[in-house]
Design an enzyme around this catalytic site. Structure first.
Site, PDB file in Angstrom:
ATOM      1  N   LYS A  83      77.371 -11.060  -5.789  1.00  0.00           N
ATOM      2  CA  LYS A  83      76.292 -10.178  -5.363  1.00  0.00           C
ATOM      3  C   LYS A  83      75.579  -9.607  -6.592  1.00  0.00           C
ATOM      4  O   LYS A  83      76.192  -9.416  -7.647  1.00  0.00           O
ATOM      5  CB  LYS A  83      76.897  -9.056  -4.506  1.00  0.00           C
ATOM      6  CG  LYS A  83      75.905  -8.109  -3.850  1.00  0.00           C
ATOM      7  CD  LYS A  83      76.667  -7.120  -2.971  1.00  0.00           C
ATOM      8  CE  LYS A  83      75.746  -6.096  -2.325  1.00  0.00           C
ATOM      9  NZ  LYS A  83      76.492  -5.157  -1.443  1.00  0.00           N
ATOM     10  N   SER A  88      78.577  -2.390   4.349  1.00  0.00           N
ATOM     11  CA  SER A  88      77.747  -3.386   3.663  1.00  0.00           C
ATOM     12  C   SER A  88      78.330  -4.785   3.626  1.00  0.00           C
ATOM     13  O   SER A  88      77.612  -5.738   3.359  1.00  0.00           O
ATOM     14  CB  SER A  88      77.470  -2.935   2.223  1.00  0.00           C
ATOM     15  OG  SER A  88      76.561  -1.874   2.200  1.00  0.00           O
ATOM     16  N   SER A 108      74.548  -4.163   2.899  1.00  0.00           N
ATOM     17  CA  SER A 108      73.763  -4.571   1.750  1.00  0.00           C
ATOM     18  C   SER A 108      74.140  -5.946   1.184  1.00  0.00           C
ATOM     19  O   SER A 108      73.449  -6.469   0.301  1.00  0.00           O
ATOM     20  CB  SER A 108      73.905  -3.529   0.630  1.00  0.00           C
ATOM     21  OG  SER A 108      75.253  -3.463   0.175  1.00  0.00           O
TER      22      SER A 108
END
Length: 485
Positions: A73, A173, A149
């Protein structure tokens, strides 16, 4: 290896092919790059790929996932020499000088990290639509959000680019993208995975590291390699009695499972999701578990819970934003930050020391209340989110009029089931047990357990995966692409 063959295997399966000499790590990465070219233009999950020729090739069989392609990420992990931009123009161009503790462990697992995935700015949303890189689209329906997220990670795994990807979770997330994209995702116990050396904790312990995957065993094998403290960590979770990889095939026994179908705070669960809860209850009962409706006390009222979260999250956001602005010499205005981040920064700057301490006291009360619940039940079942994936652009409508508290209030309202377990620090997983009967969109079911009980979650997840397999379901973006040709 053809992409159509590559996507048939999970990470463990690919590593077994490498160990047997049937394929090389280079061939796997080439297939992953082909998958990026095939589907990423439609979903925008991967924001950057890089050459891996200068990386030492893992010896076949030297590690459990040797040679498996992997994505990190754009936040929460640092890879030496690679950009980490936090989904934000404020940090654009930032290059990590050294590996973080987690990155060291990912390398030791044998993974070949060849790119990074999209994230909303500062991971500050439950949909991935940053100004820096643009929106990530759901592989099942590109009109819809992939969640956030860790939306880029979720979309990349669902679309077949990699079998498992790095994710983080401070308010859902990891679990929300898992639910939206038909994946398995487990948020570990606070302190299970180190966030060092640059941080002792993220968002006062709300944020943790994890993965999303297409199979339960991939998440278990990788968590075995990610877990454990580093020198200087402020706390750590208790060492599990056996590897998580072994738990996946162990029978969970008859479990006491409470069901909370309607969330705290008043947000109503939509009919398709409520129906999915009912079907999941019937499946659990058919497997011999005792399932009953549960009343779950958070230890505080909802308004107090949301206010404490707003103060914790915005105070941490403000500190991070100020540090980035100072490091890069950039202004804090609309040229570097999105409206909700600016609003959160302003709100966080006004949080006082006593208010932050009071918010931490709320964190303690929630943890104590949920611990009481898990003294009577083994697990809690809820929807991961109360509604199907929203249309892109929907979540941010009117956001420019919200202050920092209003944005956190919206976050908790639209994802009311996930945040409590970040506050309490207890593990929770989203499992793609079922889907919307009309649209075919995946619907995730959340199972939460007591502190340190990831093993129990993996045992149930393994059982559910056998009873209601999901690996064969393929999203719309696969149709006509190299993934099936």
């Amino acid at each position: 290896m053809r992409v159509s063959e590559y996507v048939k295997h999970d990470a463990v399966g690919l590593a077994e092919l490498v160990a047997a000499g049937e394929v090389t790590p280079g061939e796997l990465v080439a297939a992953a790059r082909d998958a990026v070219r095939a589907v990423n233009p439609e979903i925008n999950a991967v924001v950057e790929t890089w050459a891996t020729d200068d990386e030492p090739a893992p010896a076949p069989g030297s590690a459990p996932l040797a040679g498996v392609p992997f994505l990190i990420k754009d936040l929460g992990v640092a890879m030496a020499g690679r950009r980490t931009e936090l989904g934000s123009r404020l940090a654009a161009g930032h290059v990590a000088g050294a590996d973080s503790s987690l990155m060291v462990r990912l390398r030791r697992a044998g993974l070949v990290t060849f790119g990074r995935t999209n994230t909303p700015e500062m991971a500050y949303s439950i949909t991935t639509e940053p100004a820096l890189h643009g929106p990530t689209r759901n592989p099942w329906d590109p009109r819809r959000s992939a969640g956030g997220s860790s939306g880029g990670a979720g979309a990349a795994v669902a679309a077949g680019i990699v079998p498992v990807a790095h994710a983080t979770d401070a308010a859902g997330s990891l679990r929300i993208p898992a639910a939206h994209n038909g994946l398995f995702g487990l948020k570990p116990t606070r302190g299970r995975v180190s966030v060092g050396p640059d941080f002792d904790e993220i968002f006062n312990g709300l944020g943790v590291q994890g993965t999303v995957s297409r199979t339960v065993r991939d998440s278990a094998v990788l968590l075995d390699r990610m877990r454990g403290p580093e020198p200087g960590d402020p706390y750590s979770a208790p060492r599990p009695p056996r590897p998580y990889a072994d738990e996946v095939t162990r029978a969970p026994g008859q479990l006491r499972i409470g069901v909370l179908a309607q969330a705290w705070g008043g947000r109503r669960t939509t009919a398709p999701v409520a129906d999915a809860v009912s079907r999941t209850v019937r499946l659990l009962e058919s497997l011999g578990h005792r399932v009953t409706e549960a009343r779950v006390d958070l230890g505080v009222d909802w308004d107090e819970f949301v206010l404490a979260n707003a103060r914790l999250m915005t105070a941490n956001l403000a500190a991070s934003v100020d540090a980035l602005a100072a490091a890069f010499g950039r202004p804090l205005d609309s040229s570097t930050l999105e409206p909700v981040t600016l609003a959160g920064h302003r709100y966080g700057q006004r949080v006082t020391g006593p208010q932050l301490v009071a918010a931490l006291a709320v964190r303690n009360r929630v943890a104590r209340a949920l611990a009481q619940y898990f003294g009577a039940y083994d697990l809690l079942l809820t929807p991961t989110v109360p509604e199907p994936p929203m249309l892109l652009g929907e979540y941010g409508q009117g956001a420019e009029t919200l202050d920092g508290f209003g944005w956190i209030e919206r976050l908790n309202d639209r994802s009311p089931f996930t945040m409590a377990f970040n506050v309490a620090g207890t593990p929770a997983m989203s499992v793609p047990v079922t889907s919307d009967a009309e649209t075919g969109m995946p619907i995730g079911m959340q199972f939460a357990a007591g502190y340190g009980e990831e093993g129990l979650l993996f045992r149930l997840a393994g059982q559910l995966e056998q009873a209601s397999p999901w690996a064969g379901r393929t999203p719309a973006v696969w149709a006509g692409s190299a993934l099936v040709l």
